[in-house]
Design a protein around this motif. Structure first.
Motif, mmCIF file in Angstrom:
data_model
loop_
_atom_site.group_PDB
_atom_site.id
_atom_site.type_symbol
_atom_site.label_atom_id
_atom_site.label_comp_id
_atom_site.label_asym_id
_atom_site.label_seq_id
_atom_site.Cartn_x
_atom_site.Cartn_y
_atom_site.Cartn_z
ATOM 1 N N PRO A 71 -3.813 0.691 -12.891
ATOM 2 C CA PRO A 71 -4.374 1.526 -11.812
ATOM 3 C C PRO A 71 -4.380 0.780 -10.479
ATOM 4 O O PRO A 71 -4.701 -0.413 -10.432
ATOM 5 C CB PRO A 71 -5.795 1.812 -12.294
ATOM 6 C CG PRO A 71 -5.755 1.628 -13.770
ATOM 7 C CD PRO A 71 -4.758 0.536 -14.013
ATOM 8 N N PHE A 72 -4.047 1.498 -9.426
ATOM 9 C CA PHE A 72 -4.110 0.919 -8.085
ATOM 10 C C PHE A 72 -5.502 1.138 -7.518
ATOM 11 O O PHE A 72 -6.020 2.254 -7.515
ATOM 12 C CB PHE A 72 -3.073 1.578 -7.173
ATOM 13 C CG PHE A 72 -3.224 1.190 -5.728
ATOM 14 C CD1 PHE A 72 -2.838 -0.064 -5.291
ATOM 15 C CD2 PHE A 72 -3.782 2.069 -4.812
ATOM 16 C CE1 PHE A 72 -2.986 -0.436 -3.967
ATOM 17 C CE2 PHE A 72 -3.939 1.712 -3.474
ATOM 18 C CZ PHE A 72 -3.531 0.450 -3.054
ATOM 19 N N ILE A 73 -6.118 0.062 -7.049
ATOM 20 C CA ILE A 73 -7.448 0.129 -6.442
ATOM 21 C C ILE A 73 -7.324 -0.358 -5.005
ATOM 22 O O ILE A 73 -6.840 -1.468 -4.768
ATOM 23 C CB ILE A 73 -8.456 -0.744 -7.208
ATOM 24 C CG1 ILE A 73 -8.544 -0.282 -8.667
ATOM 25 C CG2 ILE A 73 -9.825 -0.687 -6.550
ATOM 26 C CD1 ILE A 73 -9.370 -1.196 -9.550
ATOM 27 N N PRO A 74 -7.714 0.439 -4.028
ATOM 28 C CA PRO A 74 -7.626 -0.006 -2.627
ATOM 29 C C PRO A 74 -8.341 -1.333 -2.407
ATOM 30 O O PRO A 74 -9.336 -1.642 -3.078
ATOM 31 C CB PRO A 74 -8.308 1.144 -1.862
ATOM 32 C CG PRO A 74 -8.125 2.347 -2.738
ATOM 33 C CD PRO A 74 -8.216 1.824 -4.145
ATOM 34 N N ASP A 75 -7.830 -2.098 -1.477
ATOM 35 C CA ASP A 75 -8.378 -3.432 -1.184
ATOM 36 C C ASP A 75 -9.889 -3.379 -0.910
ATOM 37 O O ASP A 75 -10.357 -2.560 -0.111
ATOM 38 C CB ASP A 75 -7.679 -4.035 0.034
ATOM 39 C CG ASP A 75 -6.237 -4.427 -0.259
ATOM 40 O OD1 ASP A 75 -5.902 -4.544 -1.451
ATOM 41 O OD2 ASP A 75 -5.458 -4.603 0.694
ATOM 42 N N GLY A 76 -10.594 -4.239 -1.590
ATOM 43 C CA GLY A 76 -12.029 -4.380 -1.363
ATOM 44 C C GLY A 76 -12.905 -3.439 -2.157
ATOM 45 O O GLY A 76 -14.118 -3.672 -2.272
ATOM 46 N N VAL A 123 -16.771 2.575 1.078
ATOM 47 C CA VAL A 123 -17.358 2.820 -0.240
ATOM 48 C C VAL A 123 -18.319 1.685 -0.542
ATOM 49 O O VAL A 123 -18.279 0.624 0.086
ATOM 50 C CB VAL A 123 -16.279 2.890 -1.348
ATOM 51 C CG1 VAL A 123 -15.302 4.028 -1.098
ATOM 52 C CG2 VAL A 123 -15.534 1.551 -1.473
ATOM 53 N N GLY A 124 -19.198 1.893 -1.511
ATOM 54 C CA GLY A 124 -20.103 0.828 -1.896
ATOM 55 C C GLY A 124 -21.084 1.281 -2.944
ATOM 56 O O GLY A 124 -21.019 2.414 -3.446
ATOM 57 N N SER A 125 -21.974 0.388 -3.305
ATOM 58 C CA SER A 125 -23.027 0.719 -4.265
ATOM 59 C C SER A 125 -24.310 0.049 -3.806
ATOM 60 O O SER A 125 -24.290 -0.973 -3.122
ATOM 61 C CB SER A 125 -22.657 0.234 -5.673
ATOM 62 O OG SER A 125 -22.503 -1.176 -5.700
ATOM 63 N N LYS A 126 -25.407 0.636 -4.191
ATOM 64 C CA LYS A 126 -26.703 0.096 -3.790
ATOM 65 C C LYS A 126 -27.712 0.333 -4.903
ATOM 66 O O LYS A 126 -27.568 1.268 -5.704
ATOM 67 C CB LYS A 126 -27.171 0.750 -2.492
ATOM 68 C CG LYS A 126 -27.167 2.273 -2.508
ATOM 69 C CD LYS A 126 -27.427 2.816 -1.113
ATOM 70 C CE LYS A 126 -27.314 4.337 -1.112
ATOM 71 N NZ LYS A 126 -27.491 4.902 0.254
ATOM 72 N N ALA A 127 -28.715 -0.516 -4.949
ATOM 73 C CA ALA A 127 -29.741 -0.392 -5.966
ATOM 74 C C ALA A 127 -30.685 0.746 -5.614
ATOM 75 O O ALA A 127 -31.062 0.936 -4.463
ATOM 76 C CB ALA A 127 -30.524 -1.695 -6.090
ATOM 77 N N VAL A 168 -11.548 6.049 -9.426
ATOM 78 C CA VAL A 168 -10.424 5.872 -8.507
ATOM 79 C C VAL A 168 -9.135 6.272 -9.226
ATOM 80 O O VAL A 168 -8.730 5.631 -10.201
ATOM 81 C CB VAL A 168 -10.343 4.420 -8.009
ATOM 82 C CG1 VAL A 168 -9.144 4.249 -7.073
ATOM 83 C CG2 VAL A 168 -11.624 4.038 -7.289
ATOM 84 N N ALA A 169 -8.513 7.336 -8.750
ATOM 85 C CA ALA A 169 -7.265 7.844 -9.338
ATOM 86 C C ALA A 169 -6.207 7.935 -8.254
ATOM 87 O O ALA A 169 -5.634 8.993 -7.990
ATOM 88 C CB ALA A 169 -7.514 9.209 -9.981
ATOM 89 N N THR A 170 -5.975 6.789 -7.614
ATOM 90 C CA THR A 170 -5.054 6.727 -6.472
ATOM 91 C C THR A 170 -3.671 6.235 -6.884
ATOM 92 O O THR A 170 -2.951 5.642 -6.086
ATOM 93 C CB THR A 170 -5.636 5.808 -5.379
ATOM 94 O OG1 THR A 170 -6.051 4.570 -5.967
ATOM 95 C CG2 THR A 170 -6.828 6.457 -4.709
ATOM 96 N N GLY A 171 -3.306 6.490 -8.130
ATOM 97 C CA GLY A 171 -1.982 6.125 -8.607
ATOM 98 C C GLY A 171 -1.991 4.817 -9.388
ATOM 99 O O GLY A 171 -3.018 4.151 -9.541
ATOM 100 N N ARG A 172 -0.818 4.461 -9.890
ATOM 101 C CA ARG A 172 -0.640 3.235 -10.659
ATOM 102 C C ARG A 172 0.469 2.412 -10.020
ATOM 103 O O ARG A 172 1.357 2.966 -9.370
ATOM 104 C CB ARG A 172 -0.311 3.548 -12.130
ATOM 105 C CG ARG A 172 -1.431 4.303 -12.856
ATOM 106 C CD ARG A 172 -1.048 4.617 -14.293
ATOM 107 N NE ARG A 172 -1.002 3.429 -15.127
ATOM 108 C CZ ARG A 172 -2.037 2.942 -15.817
ATOM 109 N NH1 ARG A 172 -3.221 3.539 -15.739
ATOM 110 N NH2 ARG A 172 -1.907 1.870 -16.565
#
Length: 499
Positions: free
Chosen positions: A158-163, A251-255, A285-289
């Motif tokens: 899977p391709f994951i955008p940088d960061g 994008v991000g995550s938080k408690a 994330v389904a941005t291709g492989r």
């Protein structure tokens, strides 16, 4: 290899070459296993090297677990949406059982592949990560292997955008990890409206997950025919929340909460230019492989890659790279990342190692054909409409049929769809087709068979179409092609009577 040393030593590292083989296959997915089996028929010393699971992408993280999830989702959807038939019910969804069945059935399918791999002799397979050094030798574990020919079938990831991986942390899912969920989540964002994104977004929605689908362009499933794309969006939007034409800025995550659980967020600019934020449990994330050859060292063999790691000078029939004794097949060559294509490429590459090329069987390139297993299904067959329009030698017509009021489709309550068939006026042949609608997978197969076997539109209309079936819609579109071509229709009976 052409770069194989004259002695049994690698002079740069002073390591002794541990074995010499005629053929080394790197990667044991669909393409690699087919290549190895075929090569083993011809070369007793054929060797296969693999890092990771010895099944296939399709079985482990692709076609089969996704279809298992879709099967559960369709059962739930039909239960919850049968009131128009006078049947009133509400599905009680056990998320843990849903995911357990996905993994259990996946293991069942994988067991057949594992049994086959177990039957191979131990000296013909190596578990480990291969690297091709500057001498053209394969380094794996403690071995140094010289191979006359190398077949690369290392698949894709899977391709994951940088960061994004760092920012999202444990809230990040891909098609490689989503099937490991112990239970269905409460909410999820799906980024990417290609085949993987659409299928999983709809399946999780039907299973009661609050899903939001994002895509940078106002297209789904890579559709290139504007009318089919617009119809697909119309059909899917009845149950999917989609933000098409949106631009994700962060994008991000938080408690959150007293237990410090992580929540994901997506900041995005919507299609109207307004800044918005989505929050939920996971981001899929389904941005291709992307292929997995960038760390393999194929450049040391003289293989040239473009900016997207795609091999240049690729023979699409065999996977051969120019005049090198190197073959790159399956997802690794980033040609058409589809199982049936990988299977054919692997078979052909394994056959090409035959010294007597006359006996080598090279499977011809398949007619381009793709299916997206959302509901309604989406298919593309043969040439795309833009490719046809850009070819000045092709005078084409577009035969059409809507499934919104097609008899059997309406009976079944699946009447949303559109089929376009692109016909060539000069040859009475089908150039390609695009469709969103019920039973598209079967209509696609029929059209692919017609293109592959060079059938005319008349040939197809001379075959029976049983009533009442959804496939009658195909006949309607074929008649439309014929009418636009202005070719008078003669039934098979009329031909026989005239003769």
């Amino acid at each position: 290899m052409n770069k194989q040393p004259d002695t049994a030593f690698d002079n740069s590292t002073h390591k002794k070459v541990t074995r010499k083989v005629s053929v080394a296959v790197i990667g044991a997915g669909t393409a690699g296993q087919n290549a190895f089996r075929q090569a083993k028929k011809i070369k007793d010393d054929a060797l296969i090297i693999n890092d990771g699971f010895w099944t296939t992408t399709c079985i482990a993280v692709g076609c089969m677990p996704s279809k298992l999830l879709i099967a559960a989702a369709d059962r739930a959807y039909d239960t919850n949406h049968s009131s128009e038939f006078g049947i009133h019910a509400t599905a009680q969804i056990d998320g843990k059982q849903v995911m357990e069945r996905v993994r259990a059935e996946r293991s069942h399918f994988a067991s057949y592949i594992e049994e086959q791999v177990d039957s191979w002799s131990e000296d013909s397979k190596i578990a480990g990560r291969a690297y091709i050094n500057k001498q053209g030798l394969i380094e794996v574990n403690d071995e140094l292997i010289a191979a006359d020919k190398i077949i690369v079938a290392t698949g894709s990831s899977p391709f994951i955008p940088d960061g994004w991986a760092d920012k999202l942390g444990d809230t990040l899912l891909t098609s490689d990890t989503v099937f490991e969920l112990a239970d269905l989540p409460k909410s999820m964002a799906v980024v990417g409206a290609g085949a993987i994104g659409l299928e999983l977004a709809q399946a999780f929605t039907r299973l009661g997950v609050d899903v939001t689908l994002f895509n940078q362009v106002k297209r789904v499933a890579g559709l290139k025919d504007d009318d089919i794309n617009n119809k697909a969006i119309d059909c899917l939007s009845h149950e999917l929340t989609m933000h098409l034409g949106s631009n994700i800025t962060d994008v991000g995550s938080k408690a959150v909460g007293s237990q410090r659980n992580a929540a994901a967020f997506i900041d995005y600019e919507d299609s109207a230019g307004k800044m918005q934020q989505w929050q939920g449990e996971y981001v899929l994330v389904a941005t291709g492989r992307r292929n997995n050859i960038h760390e393999l060292g194929v450049e040391n063999l003289g293989v040239k890659l473009d900016e997207k790691n795609r091999p240049q000078q690729l023979d699409k029939k065999t996977g051969k790279i120019g005049d090198l004794d190197v073959y790159i097949v399956g997802d690794a060559n980033a040609n058409l990342p589809l199982l049936h294509v990988a299977s054919d490429e692997g078979f052909s590459a394994g056959s090409m190692v035959c010294d007597n090329k006359k006996d080598a069987y090279i499977r011809p390139p398949a007619t381009p054909f793709s299916i997206v297993f959302c509901s309604p299904q989406i298919i593309n067959v043969g040439m795309s409409l833009p490719d046809i329009e850009q070819d000045p030698t092709l005078e084409h017509v577009i035969g059409k049929v809507s499934f919104d009021n097609q008899g059997r489709s309406r009976v079944m309550g699946v009447n949303c769809g559109l089929l376009h068939i692109y016909g060539c006026k000069k040859t009475d042949r089908i150039l390609g087709a695009s469709m969103v609608g019920p039973d598209a997978e079967y209509i696609g197969h029929i059209l692919a068979m017609a293109i592959t076997n060079d059938l005319t539109v008349k040939d197809m209309l001379d075959t029976p179409f049983y009533h009442p079936t959804i496939l009658e819609g195909l006949r309607t579109a074929l008649h439309d092609v014929q009418d636009l071509m202005e070719i008078p229709y003669q039934s098979l009976d009329t031909q026989k009577n005239n003769s």
